[in-house]
Scaffold this active site. Structure first.
Site, PDB file in Angstrom:
ATOM      1  CB  CYS A   1      -0.979  -0.009   1.167  1.00  0.00           C
ATOM      2  SG  CYS A   1      -2.373   1.132   0.931  1.00  0.00           S
TER       3      CYS A   1
ATOM      4  CG  ASP B   1      -5.051   1.996   8.085  1.00  0.00           C
ATOM      5  OD1 ASP B   1      -4.328   1.164   7.515  1.00  0.00           O
ATOM      6  OD2 ASP B   1      -5.472   3.038   7.539  1.00  0.00           O
TER       7      ASP B   1
END
Ligand SMILES: O=P(O)(O)OC[C@H]1O[C@H](OP(=O)(O)O)[C@H](O)[C@@H]1O
Length: 323
Positions: A127, A196
């Protein structure tokens, strides 16, 4: 009551025009500053209620990155004063302080992460994480040569953002599809990802595919480094709550014509055809070698100590008042 720029920021976060846990946190803080700045509230209570409404709107956009509620809480807790003028000034000042801390945290964790990288190392990324890239940047600034194997990261291919940034810094990049990751693990020295949210047991919640990558890396003997400023620590997990995993729209995975091709009969809505699109997964702590923060690096199992120190006072949700 919620300012249109706050509405726009909320929509951009939900649509992932603004994305990445740290970037979302900064955008949310910016939006609260705009709300404060533009407020026409005629009483302190009306001002406070406006700010809470703006925070509620921002909070309901995406559920997984804890940097968002942590940022909102930070700003709302800094809101002080008995007049609209004082309240406004306190919000503006708190947002500035928060954003300055964000910058310092990312820079400091970058140096900690860089210390784990040796000259000539290759990292594999997943990512796009600004915290992870900060480690590479600091290593480059230390004069180390670093190269990267960058996973494309379906469905939104955010690996391309990572590749672009690394190329800007002059890093040699090999871009691979996600399915090729295991094959290329033999060529890399570290897996380097962001987060996250981090749970109290040291589990790492990050972009879908991180957990499979970490399991494969363990099998191949490649250390997994998670770069996550302490804003990613999820305080609710101290009291037994779990982290909600966002499920995103099927359109990120399948176009309408692809759906029609697969669907049975003439019905593209075919109720027997389901597409699932979870945005994140959970990597258990045993597959993570180090969590790199601005406070130093931690084995995942010990992150709970830091979490208690920083968030042990409990987590109220100031934006939820007077609902
Ligand atoms: O805070 P930084 O390190 O930039 O990003 C952290 C994480 O946020 C991203 O989520 P998304 O792209 O918003 O779904 C990725 O999962 C990335 O690893």
């Amino acid at each position: 009551m919620v300012h249109e720029e706050v509405e726009e920021t909320a929509a951009d976060i939900a649509e992932m025009e603004i994305r990445g846990a740290a970037t979302i946190a900064r955008a949310a803080a910016d939006a609260l500053r705009t709300q404060a700045h533009e407020s026409e509230a005629d009483s302190p209570e009306a001002f406070r209620e406006e700010l809470r409404a703006a925070a509620r709107r921002l909070h309901e956009t995406r559920p997984t990155a804890v940097s968002l509620p942590n940022a909102l809480r930070y700003v709302l807790r800094g809101m002080e004063g008995d007049s609209v003028v004082d309240l406004r000034a306190s919000v503006v000042e708190t947002v500035e302080e928060f954003e300055a801390e964000l910058d310092v945290a990312q820079e400091n964790l970058g140096q900690v992460g860089a210390n784990r990288l040796r000259d000539g190392d290759t990292v594999m990324t997943h990512c796009h994480s600004t915290d992870a890239l900060s480690c590479v940047k600091a290593a480059l600034e230390d004069g180390k040569e670093i190269s990267a194997v960058v996973k494309e990261t379906r469905p939104r291919k955010q690996g391309h953002i990572t590749a672009r940034q690394l190329r800007e810094w002059g890093v040699d990049v090999t871009l691979v599809v996600d399915n090729a990751a295991r094959r290329y693990l033999d060529d890399v020295d570290h897996v380097l990802v962001g987060a996250d949210s981090i749970a109290a047991d040291g589990s790492v919640v990050n972009k879908i595919g991180t957990s499979g990558l970490a399991v494969n890396a363990r099998e191949r003997g490649v250390p997994v480094m998670v770069a996550a400023q302490t804003l990613k620590l999820h305080p609710d997990t101290l009291t037994g709550h779990t982290v909600e995993i966002e499920m995103r729209d099927e359109s990120e995975v399948l176009t309408e014509s692809e759906r029609a091709d697969i669907a049975a009969g003439d019905d593209p809505e075919d109720p027997g055809l389901t597409v699932e699109n979870p945005a994140f997964d959970v990597t258990p702590p045993r597959y993570v070698d180090a969590i790199v923060t601005e406070r130093g690096q931690f084995p995942p199992e010990s992150i709970v100590t830091l979490m208690r120190e920083l968030y042990g006072g409990g987590t109220t949700e100031p934006w939820a008042k007077q609902e």
